[in-house]
Motif scaffolding. Structure first.
Motif, PDB file in Angstrom:
ATOM      1  N   THR A   1     -21.119 -31.587 -16.965  1.00  0.00           N
ATOM      2  CA  THR A   1     -21.375 -31.065 -18.140  1.00  0.00           C
ATOM      3  C   THR A   1     -20.309 -30.111 -18.841  1.00  0.00           C
ATOM      4  O   THR A   1     -20.359 -29.689 -19.883  1.00  0.00           O
ATOM      5  N   ASP A   2     -19.222 -30.166 -18.026  1.00  0.00           N
ATOM      6  CA  ASP A   2     -18.107 -29.254 -18.468  1.00  0.00           C
ATOM      7  C   ASP A   2     -17.048 -29.746 -19.136  1.00  0.00           C
ATOM      8  O   ASP A   2     -15.872 -29.311 -19.177  1.00  0.00           O
ATOM      9  N   ASP A   3     -17.079 -31.164 -18.996  1.00  0.00           N
ATOM     10  CA  ASP A   3     -16.092 -31.947 -19.588  1.00  0.00           C
ATOM     11  C   ASP A   3     -16.389 -33.064 -20.226  1.00  0.00           C
ATOM     12  O   ASP A   3     -16.974 -34.322 -19.715  1.00  0.00           O
ATOM     13  N   GLU A   4     -16.521 -32.953 -21.723  1.00  0.00           N
ATOM     14  CA  GLU A   4     -17.283 -34.104 -22.538  1.00  0.00           C
ATOM     15  C   GLU A   4     -16.380 -35.490 -22.591  1.00  0.00           C
ATOM     16  O   GLU A   4     -17.015 -36.622 -22.473  1.00  0.00           O
ATOM     17  N   GLU A   5     -15.169 -35.278 -22.109  1.00  0.00           N
ATOM     18  CA  GLU A   5     -14.173 -36.573 -22.135  1.00  0.00           C
ATOM     19  C   GLU A   5     -14.604 -37.359 -20.868  1.00  0.00           C
ATOM     20  O   GLU A   5     -14.262 -38.328 -20.594  1.00  0.00           O
ATOM     21  N   ASP A   6     -15.030 -36.792 -19.586  1.00  0.00           N
ATOM     22  CA  ASP A   6     -15.370 -37.468 -18.395  1.00  0.00           C
ATOM     23  C   ASP A   6     -16.644 -38.004 -18.412  1.00  0.00           C
ATOM     24  O   ASP A   6     -17.544 -37.464 -18.372  1.00  0.00           O
ATOM     25  N   LEU A   7     -16.470 -39.213 -18.368  1.00  0.00           N
ATOM     26  CA  LEU A   7     -17.960 -40.082 -18.153  1.00  0.00           C
ATOM     27  C   LEU A   7     -18.399 -40.375 -16.856  1.00  0.00           C
ATOM     28  O   LEU A   7     -19.033 -41.432 -16.760  1.00  0.00           O
TER      29      LEU A   7
END
Length: 79
Positions: free
Chosen positions: A12-18
């Protein structure tokens, strides 16, 4: 029947990390007793040889009643 005992989630702390991560290892579960899977581990590519594209697909495979062996490729972030 004993449960593997993993909760999987997205970061939840990195929108780029899927990536799909282990959000929790339930105490007294198979995974907790084994000790190799930890909170924060990332599930890479496949579960039981099946490509995983999202959390829902991971949950579907991990919760199958007829699955007695689970094969996971995990990465552990450096602290």
């Amino acid at each position: 029947q004993d449960k593997l005992g993993l909760t999987v989630c997205y970061r939840t702390d990195d929108e780029e990390d899927l990536g799909i991560y282990v959000g929790e290892v339930n105490p007294n579960s198979i995974a907790a007793m084994d000790g190799r899977i930890r909170k924060g581990d990332r599930i890479l590519q496949q579960i039981n040889g099946v490509d995983i594209q999202n959390r829902e697909a991971a949950v579907a495979i991990l919760t199958r009643e007829d699955s007695t062996n689970v094969s996971l490729l995990l990465a552990r972030p450096e602290i």
